[in-house]
Design an enzyme around this catalytic site. Structure first.
Site, PDB file in Angstrom:
ATOM      1  N   CYS A  39       0.797  -1.178  -0.053  1.00  0.00           N
ATOM      2  CA  CYS A  39      -0.013  -0.010  -0.182  1.00  0.00           C
ATOM      3  C   CYS A  39       1.038   1.136  -0.152  1.00  0.00           C
ATOM      4  O   CYS A  39       1.971   1.058   0.592  1.00  0.00           O
ATOM      5  CB  CYS A  39      -0.829  -0.181   1.544  1.00  0.00           C
ATOM      6  SG  CYS A  39      -1.799   1.455   1.515  1.00  0.00           S
ATOM      7  N   THR A  41       0.786   3.649   1.988  1.00  0.00           N
ATOM      8  CA  THR A  41       1.291   4.074   3.221  1.00  0.00           C
ATOM      9  C   THR A  41       2.699   3.103   3.748  1.00  0.00           C
ATOM     10  O   THR A  41       3.657   3.858   4.381  1.00  0.00           O
ATOM     11  CB  THR A  41       0.116   3.509   4.334  1.00  0.00           C
ATOM     12  OG1 THR A  41      -0.972   4.030   4.003  1.00  0.00           O
ATOM     13  CG2 THR A  41       0.556   3.720   5.715  1.00  0.00           C
ATOM     14  N   HIS A  44       6.276   5.073   3.466  1.00  0.00           N
ATOM     15  CA  HIS A  44       6.603   5.858   4.520  1.00  0.00           C
ATOM     16  C   HIS A  44       7.789   5.116   5.244  1.00  0.00           C
ATOM     17  O   HIS A  44       8.787   5.921   5.589  1.00  0.00           O
ATOM     18  CB  HIS A  44       5.363   6.136   5.369  1.00  0.00           C
ATOM     19  CG  HIS A  44       4.403   6.921   4.973  1.00  0.00           C
ATOM     20  ND1 HIS A  44       4.524   8.294   4.775  1.00  0.00           N
ATOM     21  CD2 HIS A  44       2.929   6.860   4.924  1.00  0.00           C
ATOM     22  CE1 HIS A  44       3.440   8.801   4.027  1.00  0.00           C
ATOM     23  NE2 HIS A  44       2.549   7.895   4.440  1.00  0.00           N
ATOM     24  N   GLU A  66      -2.462  -4.985   3.848  1.00  0.00           N
ATOM     25  CA  GLU A  66      -3.233  -5.652   2.800  1.00  0.00           C
ATOM     26  C   GLU A  66      -3.110  -7.061   2.745  1.00  0.00           C
ATOM     27  O   GLU A  66      -1.970  -7.519   2.102  1.00  0.00           O
ATOM     28  CB  GLU A  66      -3.035  -4.855   1.680  1.00  0.00           C
ATOM     29  CG  GLU A  66      -3.496  -3.402   1.567  1.00  0.00           C
ATOM     30  CD  GLU A  66      -3.339  -2.659   0.286  1.00  0.00           C
ATOM     31  OE1 GLU A  66      -3.168  -3.365  -0.538  1.00  0.00           O
ATOM     32  OE2 GLU A  66      -3.620  -1.436   0.467  1.00  0.00           O
ATOM     33  N   CYS A 101     -17.382   3.673  17.721  1.00  0.00           N
ATOM     34  CA  CYS A 101     -17.507   2.539  17.750  1.00  0.00           C
ATOM     35  C   CYS A 101     -18.814   1.727  18.205  1.00  0.00           C
ATOM     36  O   CYS A 101     -19.451   0.958  17.394  1.00  0.00           O
ATOM     37  CB  CYS A 101     -16.397   1.782  18.893  1.00  0.00           C
ATOM     38  SG  CYS A 101     -14.756   1.823  17.986  1.00  0.00           S
ATOM     39  N   ASP A 199      -4.421  11.916 -14.069  1.00  0.00           N
ATOM     40  CA  ASP A 199      -3.309  11.572 -13.176  1.00  0.00           C
ATOM     41  C   ASP A 199      -2.360  12.393 -13.816  1.00  0.00           C
ATOM     42  O   ASP A 199      -2.716  13.089 -14.747  1.00  0.00           O
ATOM     43  CB  ASP A 199      -3.051  10.183 -13.355  1.00  0.00           C
ATOM     44  CG  ASP A 199      -2.492   9.651 -12.032  1.00  0.00           C
ATOM     45  OD1 ASP A 199      -2.858   8.697 -11.457  1.00  0.00           O
ATOM     46  OD2 ASP A 199      -1.152  10.266 -11.892  1.00  0.00           O
ATOM     47  N   THR A 292     -12.910   7.705   4.774  1.00  0.00           N
ATOM     48  CA  THR A 292     -11.446   7.011   5.268  1.00  0.00           C
ATOM     49  C   THR A 292     -11.823   5.727   5.351  1.00  0.00           C
ATOM     50  O   THR A 292     -12.878   5.025   6.175  1.00  0.00           O
ATOM     51  CB  THR A 292     -10.934   7.580   6.432  1.00  0.00           C
ATOM     52  OG1 THR A 292      -9.534   7.061   6.632  1.00  0.00           O
ATOM     53  CG2 THR A 292     -11.735   7.476   7.740  1.00  0.00           C
TER      54      THR A 292
END
Lengths: 346, 346, 346, 346
Positions: A39, A41, A44, A66, A101, A199, A292
């Site tokens: 991913c 993320t 990073h 994932e 939650c 893009d 999100t």
């Protein structure tokens, strides 16, 4: 000891490490990982930037979130999963007791932790352990590789659901990475009459073209707003889904959408965007919201129906498959923007 | 020739002028104006700023658009109004044929004209003429002075409707001018358990206190975000209605609202606001939208029910009444922020 | 052994029995009951009818499910409650794993069990035990007696939420039992301009009048539909909330509501109703839906805000208070329709 | 004098008559009809039943209301249409001044008249005249034959819009006449994963099969509820659209839909249906609503996008084309259930 992709030090790069099998808590399940995807993320940590520093539960650690695999052992308090169940990773670990939650909004828990980000043990390994609430049972007829991308697919499903596309709508999707292309496919599935995709990278635009979901525009070479206005007689798009996270794209979204249109933000911009609230949100009554993650678990039930019935081609953005040993090559591809979805088969 | 408040030259100030009675087109109604109020928009002409320059159909002209009066004559194609009908001015003059006008969204018509702004003849006069579509029939039991403020009330009704307040909700309303105070009263009417109101001027905060709708905070002296968080155990407000148009207030709205909360923008900021879409709209799934004007005519039916049944005290912000001759004094009061709603009785 | 109100045999009547303290499972909490109210459902056992036969987990049993008390002990897996917490009973015991429980709709779980109905141990006793998910923590500032009626209040809150009342709306509420009167109070709280309440019993109509929420009509003596049409100029009510469960009331709801209006059904009719779908649901686009129980736990958060801020007078329908020993007198009152909400203080 | 299909006497049968060209009022447009289709409503006049008696503005009269043609002349007050414009007939003639017409719900006007039903002059003729508001301009790229079925298509578009289908949904459509098959095609367009279609006539079921939109079940031979439950693991359909108007189908809809599911009624049943509100609408929180006609003009904009972009095959149910002279044969086919959509080309 098992082999895994992770980090042992706070420096750029990615490592293949040997690490002990994960421990199993009373509310956890142990999973044999069969497919796991990179991913954005995860980059990073490849760069070890401020985000990585902020989300670092300790080293050495295993990255990845994932994934798809088989449950092989369950903690003593686990009730809804059993050994042999095929599961896909949800990534989010909610507290289960805050007001969010407790009101059907677990995905924006006030005290959220992220599997493979805020935890030591992620999914780039043959085995991983995670809370029952974070492992979603999926039918065996969904192949492991597809199961490994249900999590990013779910982001697109969630976005398209928020966008409330109606058959015939004119839709713009900004960003042609995996989530962008899924969103484009889903917009078409929802009956969009026309989809404009944008893009800055031709590699990604070609993924969109391969998916066959409309007109793909490189914003470095032509003006997507002008094109939208040309095709809609100056009315604008019914819906814009912004997946790129570029500040300029958010502005183009405002310029592209019709009066009373809807903008759904998915891409996380690194800094704030100057928004002319008066001329767009007020005078044109444009609605702007973000999403999100995935609704836990409404989005999952929907994504599973889409996958089981093959309503879209989920493999179209999966461009590469690697062994764990090839971590460096895999990360490098993604980093250079020369890969779509890249999957490890541990 | 009749006396009216208007402009004969493109310079600051306000004039009492003599002007011919307005002509009556085939789709217009001629109205004997009985009460007409100053709106913030009218100040653009008092200062003769860029807005005034942009919206100037010619001089001399009569200003004013918030009003109530009696129909005394109708054009030959007018169908739904008759001499003797009491009407309130809607301000918006839609084209009635664009896609927005044809789909129940006349209030954001693509080719909108504004009565008293884009037209020569406004309502600061004993007589005015305007299109049938812009004059809303109201029951005789609504006094003229109340009828003159149904237009700004409608903005607040529209905003509160968009905000979807539920009984028990914690609501923040930024801005304590007339529309802000109406919105506060309406939020209370909708069952809000607590309302925090903000402004920078004590005069306006006192209008809010007089309306008795909650806690009024001067943001120059104390931090409204901290107060909201204190009262909500750190969760945040369910709804924020932003009526001030201050960029800082829009940021405070984002900081004050809870995850999944709703921000409704009403106040028109003079310049763009830096919006951190990632941390607010996306990670907290905050929804941000704006409203302009009134739904034609859904908001009117609702506003009339509120006025007829006196569900809120509509006179609470009306602080001054003047003759047309006192134009300078009236405008000066508003300009200095020393008036709430100021009404002329021509 | 403790004293409780329950049943030892399948015959009409109500008994005060001695029974062992309830056992505490690993996911249960043990509660010292401080106030507990009779619900219409409890009458099935007083009469021992078909419903009682169908929902009978065994005898002897303790009845009761509307209650408030203090947690005194928790099972080993309980996470969100602690001894000393004040709790109110939710009644519903969902499975937590079906598709509805997993998508924010726990209150319509496919495999629902009802506390005090499908379980041996209810709340008409000094002590009771129930699953953590069925005990809702409430602030100490809510008195026990109010805490004991949050469950029926929640039904009304849920209904009014589904009804989407807007300030100014004309609302009809059919049925003036406790839930009906709460719904009327909530409709007023939500800004209704006019509320028409109906019932066949003057005792109940007087409860509504005492609550001061509008015009109460005995349908045996006058026609509510004619009255609604008279007051709305033949347009009809914006919203009808049907709490009586009478087939005739459902038909009156269809006749009373305006085109595109909304009917929310709460009262459970004993047999089907003949619905003219063509002339009401189709040609008038009337929307008809029902609600059951309370959203878990969205409705609870909302109800708690209403109770803590005393937005409505929650004591208005509570007409009698009894000791457990007075069970027969208490049940007899309710059965004869001579009581509003009747509370035991064990 | 022109030839037309109509009635000269109140007896069964259909006639080809000679009649004067229609007169043109100041708000009307005169249209050269190029294609016009038979609707089920027209059969009332073929049988001359109670409906025909009730909706009879006088004899002789011209029938027909689904049509497409070219504007050839306009009344003096007509603003939005011009000679040469291609138009499709909307059928509804709203009053434009009631509360519903003034709040975006013109299609359920309190004082609605129906073109070709409540008016002397319908569309089964080379020329017809109708109010501007009832003639919708369409792009020239939509063929006349398609333009003639946009009105029934719009009913299906409106129904599917109300049904809020999401990609992946399991949808049941009861009834396989033209509107039913359009609804099935639209459900597929909206991303349904599975569509079950039902009817009692094999001819119609074959139209559905020809459209290729799912599984078509003859309810006389097999139980659609059992099939839905089998395919959904006992959960039920997400959405049911009822187009048949059969009372038994409405009951099957209630049995087929999942908890919290949505039933949209389109087919007008001749008598009321016994609805078990308690066990379906309340305990399962099933939502039931109906739709009539088309949103004016939101549905039209959407239908036009669908037609222009050929998002579904609009010709699939058009089985026969006739000259006006063949009226008896055309009506007889429809009456026997041996035609789908039958079109005259005057």
């Amino acid at each position: 000891m098992v082999k895994a992709i992770g980090k042992t030090k706070k420096t750029p790069g990615i490592e293949v490490i040997d690490i002990e099998e994960p421990a199993l808590g009373p509310e956890d399940v142990l999973v044999r990982v069969k497919a796991t995807a990179i991913c954005g993320t995860d980059l990073h940590y490849y760069h070890w930037d401020a985000y990585a520093e902020r989300h670092n539960p300790g080293l050495p650690r295993v990255l990845g979130h994932e994934f798809c695999g088989d449950v092989i052992k369950i903690g003593e308090n686990v009730k809804t999963l059993h050994p042999g169940d095929r599961v896909s990773g949800e990534t989010h670990i909610p507290c289960k007791s805050c007001i969010f939650c407790r009101t059907g909004k677990m995905h924006i828990c006030k005290d959220m932790k992220i599997f493979g980000v805020d935890t030591i043990y992620g999914s780039f390994a043959p085995y991983t352990a995670l809370p029952e609430v974070t492992a979603v049972k999926i039918p065996d007829e969904i192949p492991y590789e597809v199961g490994a991308v249900l999590e990013p697919l779910g982001v697109a499903v969630h976005a398209v659901s928020e966008a409330q596309i109606r058959p015939g709508d004119f839709v713009v999707v900004m960003g042609c990475g995996p989530i962008g292309v899924y969103a484009q496919q889903l917009a078409k599935l929802a009956g969009a009459s026309k989809i404009i995709s944008t893009d800055v990278k031709d590699y990604r635009l070609n993924l969109s073209r391969k998916a066959g979901v409309g007109e793909a525009i490189n914003v470095l070479r032509s003006d997507p707003v002008a094109r939208v206005m040309e095709l809609t007689n100056g009315v604008g798009a019914d819906v814009v889904i912004e997946v790129s996270g570029a500040n300029s794209a958010i502005k183009q979204a405002l310029d592209s959408v019709k009066r009373t249109g809807r903008i759904v933000l998915v891409g996380t911009a690194h800094k704030p965007t100057e928004v002319d609230t008066t001329n767009y949100l007020i005078y044109k009554e444009i609605k702007m919201s973000g999403i999100t993650g995935r609704l836990m678990f409404d989005t999952w039930y929907q994504s599973i129906k889409i996958a089981v019935n093959k309503l879209i081609d989920l493999g179209v953005v999966t461009t590469h498959r690697f062994e764990l040993d090839d971590a460096e090559e895999a990360f490098s591809l993604i980093d250079k923007g020369e890969g779509g979805k890249v999957v490890f088969l541990p």
